[in-house]
Design a protein around this motif. Structure first.
Motif, PDB file in Angstrom:
ATOM      1  N   GLN A   1      -2.520  -3.886  13.122  1.00 38.26           N
ATOM      2  CA  GLN A   1      -1.193  -3.406  12.727  1.00 38.26           C
ATOM      3  C   GLN A   1      -1.268  -1.924  12.403  1.00 38.26           C
ATOM      4  OE1 GLN A   1       0.454  -5.518   9.385  1.00 38.26           O
ATOM      5  NE2 GLN A   1       2.495  -4.635   9.617  1.00 38.26           N
ATOM      6  N   SER A   2      -0.487  -1.131  13.098  1.00 38.49           N
ATOM      7  CA  SER A   2      -0.543   0.323  12.925  1.00 38.49           C
ATOM      8  C   SER A   2       0.422   0.783  11.845  1.00 38.49           C
ATOM      9  CB  SER A   2      -0.207   1.027  14.242  1.00 38.49           C
ATOM     10  OG  SER A   2       1.118   0.704  14.654  1.00 38.49           O
ATOM     11  N   TYR A   3       0.127   1.949  11.301  1.00 36.94           N
ATOM     12  CA  TYR A   3       1.024   2.598  10.343  1.00 36.94           C
ATOM     13  C   TYR A   3       2.025   3.461  11.122  1.00 36.94           C
ATOM     14  CZ  TYR A   3      -2.114   1.207   6.558  1.00 36.94           C
ATOM     15  OH  TYR A   3      -2.862   0.472   5.658  1.00 36.94           O
ATOM     16  N   PRO A   4       3.204   3.757  10.543  1.00 37.86           N
ATOM     17  CA  PRO A   4       4.238   4.515  11.262  1.00 37.86           C
ATOM     18  C   PRO A   4       4.008   6.027  11.261  1.00 37.86           C
ATOM     19  CG  PRO A   4       5.052   3.917   9.109  1.00 37.86           C
ATOM     20  CD  PRO A   4       3.695   3.274   9.230  1.00 37.86           C
ATOM     21  N   VAL A   5       2.776   6.450  10.977  1.00 38.33           N
ATOM     22  CA  VAL A   5       2.447   7.879  10.989  1.00 38.33           C
ATOM     23  C   VAL A   5       1.153   8.077  11.772  1.00 38.33           C
ATOM     24  CG1 VAL A   5       3.586   8.366   8.791  1.00 38.33           C
ATOM     25  CG2 VAL A   5       1.186   7.675   8.803  1.00 38.33           C
ATOM     26  N   PRO A   6       0.971   9.248  12.390  1.00 36.25           N
ATOM     27  CA  PRO A   6      -0.262   9.501  13.141  1.00 36.25           C
ATOM     28  C   PRO A   6      -1.428   9.866  12.229  1.00 36.25           C
ATOM     29  CG  PRO A   6       1.175  11.408  13.259  1.00 36.25           C
ATOM     30  CD  PRO A   6       1.951  10.352  12.533  1.00 36.25           C
ATOM     31  N   SER A   7      -2.603   9.934  12.784  1.00 35.99           N
ATOM     32  CA  SER A   7      -3.778  10.365  12.036  1.00 35.99           C
ATOM     33  C   SER A   7      -3.593  11.794  11.536  1.00 35.99           C
ATOM     34  CB  SER A   7      -5.028  10.295  12.924  1.00 35.99           C
ATOM     35  OG  SER A   7      -5.247   8.978  13.368  1.00 35.99           O
ATOM     36  N   ASP A   8      -4.259  12.150  10.466  1.00 32.39           N
ATOM     37  CA  ASP A   8      -4.256  13.504   9.916  1.00 32.39           C
ATOM     38  C   ASP A   8      -2.860  14.006   9.551  1.00 32.39           C
ATOM     39  OD1 ASP A   8      -7.001  13.520  10.462  1.00 32.39           O
ATOM     40  OD2 ASP A   8      -6.690  14.341  12.464  1.00 32.39           O
TER      41      ASP A   8
ATOM     42  N   GLN B   1     -13.591  -2.271   2.716  1.00 36.01           N
ATOM     43  CA  GLN B   1     -14.126  -1.073   3.367  1.00 36.01           C
ATOM     44  C   GLN B   1     -13.322  -0.672   4.594  1.00 36.01           C
ATOM     45  OE1 GLN B   1     -17.027   1.050   2.330  1.00 36.01           O
ATOM     46  NE2 GLN B   1     -15.486   2.157   3.519  1.00 36.01           N
ATOM     47  N   LYS B   2     -13.024  -1.634   5.459  1.00 41.00           N
ATOM     48  CA  LYS B   2     -12.257  -1.302   6.669  1.00 41.00           C
ATOM     49  C   LYS B   2     -10.855  -0.827   6.313  1.00 41.00           C
ATOM     50  CE  LYS B   2     -14.693  -4.154  10.064  1.00 41.00           C
ATOM     51  NZ  LYS B   2     -14.591  -5.257  11.061  1.00 41.00           N
ATOM     52  N   ALA B   3     -10.275  -1.408   5.260  1.00 39.63           N
ATOM     53  CA  ALA B   3      -8.930  -0.994   4.850  1.00 39.63           C
ATOM     54  C   ALA B   3      -8.928   0.457   4.388  1.00 39.63           C
ATOM     55  CB  ALA B   3      -8.421  -1.909   3.741  1.00 39.63           C
ATOM     56  N   ILE B   4      -9.902   0.834   3.578  1.00 37.47           N
ATOM     57  CA  ILE B   4      -9.980   2.218   3.088  1.00 37.47           C
ATOM     58  C   ILE B   4     -10.316   3.175   4.229  1.00 37.47           C
ATOM     59  CG2 ILE B   4     -11.279   3.789   1.588  1.00 37.47           C
ATOM     60  CD1 ILE B   4      -9.309   2.055   0.104  1.00 37.47           C
ATOM     61  N   SER B   5     -11.186   2.772   5.123  1.00 38.97           N
ATOM     62  CA  SER B   5     -11.559   3.648   6.249  1.00 38.97           C
ATOM     63  C   SER B   5     -10.368   3.907   7.159  1.00 38.97           C
ATOM     64  CB  SER B   5     -12.713   3.013   7.040  1.00 38.97           C
ATOM     65  OG  SER B   5     -13.881   2.927   6.242  1.00 38.97           O
ATOM     66  N   ARG B   6      -9.543   2.894   7.391  1.00 36.25           N
ATOM     67  CA  ARG B   6      -8.345   3.084   8.209  1.00 36.25           C
ATOM     68  C   ARG B   6      -7.376   4.038   7.524  1.00 36.25           C
ATOM     69  NH1 ARG B   6      -5.071  -1.315   8.748  1.00 36.25           N
ATOM     70  NH2 ARG B   6      -4.045  -0.368  10.548  1.00 36.25           N
ATOM     71  N   LEU B   7      -7.210   3.885   6.221  1.00 40.63           N
ATOM     72  CA  LEU B   7      -6.307   4.768   5.492  1.00 40.63           C
ATOM     73  C   LEU B   7      -6.805   6.209   5.498  1.00 40.63           C
ATOM     74  CD1 LEU B   7      -5.387   2.543   2.406  1.00 40.63           C
ATOM     75  CD2 LEU B   7      -3.829   3.327   4.200  1.00 40.63           C
ATOM     76  N   SER B   8      -8.103   6.394   5.388  1.00 42.96           N
ATOM     77  CA  SER B   8      -8.642   7.755   5.341  1.00 42.96           C
ATOM     78  C   SER B   8      -8.349   8.517   6.627  1.00 42.96           C
ATOM     79  CB  SER B   8     -10.150   7.721   5.076  1.00 42.96           C
ATOM     80  OG  SER B   8     -10.859   7.235   6.197  1.00 42.96           O
ATOM     81  N   GLN B   9      -8.225   7.818   7.726  1.00 41.46           N
ATOM     82  CA  GLN B   9      -7.910   8.474   8.999  1.00 41.46           C
ATOM     83  C   GLN B   9      -6.509   9.069   8.994  1.00 41.46           C
ATOM     84  OE1 GLN B   9      -8.578   5.633  12.144  1.00 41.46           O
ATOM     85  NE2 GLN B   9     -10.685   5.235  11.519  1.00 41.46           N
ATOM     86  N   LEU B  10      -5.633   8.544   8.157  1.00 43.75           N
ATOM     87  CA  LEU B  10      -4.261   9.049   8.095  1.00 43.75           C
ATOM     88  C   LEU B  10      -4.150  10.329   7.284  1.00 43.75           C
ATOM     89  CD1 LEU B  10      -2.349   5.685   7.421  1.00 43.75           C
ATOM     90  CD2 LEU B  10      -2.857   6.763   9.626  1.00 43.75           C
ATOM     91  N   LEU B  11      -5.126  10.603   6.427  1.00 45.98           N
ATOM     92  CA  LEU B  11      -5.090  11.803   5.599  1.00 45.98           C
ATOM     93  C   LEU B  11      -5.355  13.048   6.437  1.00 45.98           C
ATOM     94  CD1 LEU B  11      -7.057  10.777   2.385  1.00 45.98           C
ATOM     95  CD2 LEU B  11      -4.622  11.343   2.513  1.00 45.98           C
ATOM     96  N   ARG B  12      -4.629  14.098   6.148  1.00 42.78           N
ATOM     97  CA  ARG B  12      -4.947  15.386   6.747  1.00 42.78           C
ATOM     98  C   ARG B  12      -6.202  15.930   6.072  1.00 42.78           C
ATOM     99  NH1 ARG B  12      -4.816  19.003   3.214  1.00 42.78           N
ATOM    100  NH2 ARG B  12      -3.528  18.843   1.342  1.00 42.78           N
TER     101      ARG B  12
END
Length: 378
Positions: free
Chosen positions: A245-252, A272-283
């Motif tokens: 399931q993707s988030y409605p915003v791109p990476s970074d 761990q996978k949940a936090i790693s996926r979220l970290s990809q969304l951060l600029r």
């Protein structure tokens, strides 16, 4: 079993040790003079008693077939929770901006002279003692004191806005909030305890807030709230553990991600996978902010035998689940996701029921982790 970590202190760059809070219990005979005390030191006997209690209540585990049910029907249990508590659960988190100034209006929106003084901020904290992880409504222990914010060394809002990823500057595909200059995502938003204070306080025209929750009932309550503004906010249903399931915003693209009493609600193996996926969304330079349950919190000690799912992971009477962290566990999760530590603190609090002459020991952990800046950007 690990011992509790030092109470509410941390090292800072200048080598000094700063403490949370502003109210300290120096005379035990005065314990019932206030509703709560900050940074209460635990004796060796108290720590040993807490450890023993956890050993006792975790000796008998929930049968495997029931554990499967709690996982498969997790959404139903949380939907039921919010349907039951929709009228009484919402509590404004007035501690939010003192602990997490990254969520507050930027300096160019509010001149420093217009901001409350330190004394006024202390007074505000004394007047509002509500803090609310989702399980606290069930456990009936919402009351606590709050503390004065510390200086963290995190990038200022103005710095964050100027450090946008190059692909956004060059015109990435449009998405909700794509024209915003400062983007905040809260994961596990519940009924809006964090989102609405942000929208009410931060009038930055460049701000856009995303919020999601596992529970469709919670998201519906957010969307039907009179304060919900679709031009500044997007609330959506999302499963933090669903890798497809993707988030409605791109990476970074996000400046801040907020997790308040939410990571503890998922199976430890999926964290761990949940936090790693979220970290990809951060600029680059973006921050992840967390506040959650700490090891040996009063809520953990209250569980009875037969409610333990796995080590330090329990199920409440309503079917919702909760994990109790150590600082090291959270540090491992965030750093493994490629983030750098800015803050990782234990908030150890003594709450007091003056009417019943009862004392209650709470333990929370508060973290701030930053995504490294791109090489060559400073």
């Amino acid at each position: 079993m690990a011992r509790p970590h030092p109470e509410g202190v941390h090292a800072v760059p200048n080598g000094k040790r700063e403490q949370f809070g502003s109210r300290f219990l120096s005379d035990p005979t005065r314990v019932f003079q206030h509703n709560a005390w900050d940074n209460v030191q635990w004796s060796e006997e108290q720590a040993a008693a807490a450890e023993k209690k956890v050993q006792e209540n975790s000796a008998q585990r929930v049968p495997q077939e029931k554990q499967v049910d709690y996982e498969l029907n997790a959404r139903k249990y949380w939907d039921d929770f919010y349907k039951i508590h929709e009228d009484g659960f919402f509590k404004d988190r007035h501690w939010l901006f003192t602990e997490f100034p990254e969520l507050a209006p930027s300096p160019n929106q509010n001149h420093p002279k217009s901001l409350p003084s330190e004394a006024k901020r202390r007074e505000t904290l004394e007047c509002d003692r509500s803090e609310d992880g989702p399980g606290l409504a069930v456990e009936q222990d919402m009351c606590l004191s709050n503390r004065v914010a510390e200086k963290t060394g995190a990038p200022s809002v103005e710095q964050s806005v100027t450090q946008k990823p190059s692909h956004l500057e060059q015109g990435a595909a449009e998405f909700p909030g794509s024209s915003a200059t400062y983007r905040i995502l809260e994961v596990g938003c519940g009924v809006g305890n964090t989102v609405f204070p942000i929208l009410q306080t931060n009038n930055d025209p460049g701000l856009f807030v995303y919020c999601c929750d596992f529970s469709s009932a919670a998201v519906e309550l957010v969307q039907t709230n009179p304060e919900y503004d679709p031009s500044r906010c997007l609330a959506f249903v999302h499963d933090l553990c669903d890798e497809e399931q993707s988030y409605p915003v791109p990476s970074d693209s996000l400046d801040v991600i907020v997790l308040i009493f939410v990571l503890s609600a998922i199976v430890p193996d999926k964290m761990q996978k949940a936090i790693s996926r979220l970290s990809q969304l951060l600029r680059p330079g973006g921050m992840m902010l967390l506040r959650d349950y700490g090891r040996y919190d009063m809520a953990q000690l209250r569980f009875r035998k037969g409610q333990c799912l796995s080590e330090h992971f329990y199920v409440r009477g309503d079917g919702t689940r909760v994990y109790f962290f150590t600082q090291d566990e959270l540090d491992t999760l965030f750093t493994a996701a490629g983030l750098e530590k800015v803050q990782n603190l234990v908030d150890r609090r003594l709450q007091v029921n003056r009417g019943k002459q009862l004392t209650m020991y709470r333990v929370w952990i508060q973290c701030k982790y930053r995504k490294p800046l791109l090489s060559g950007t400073g």
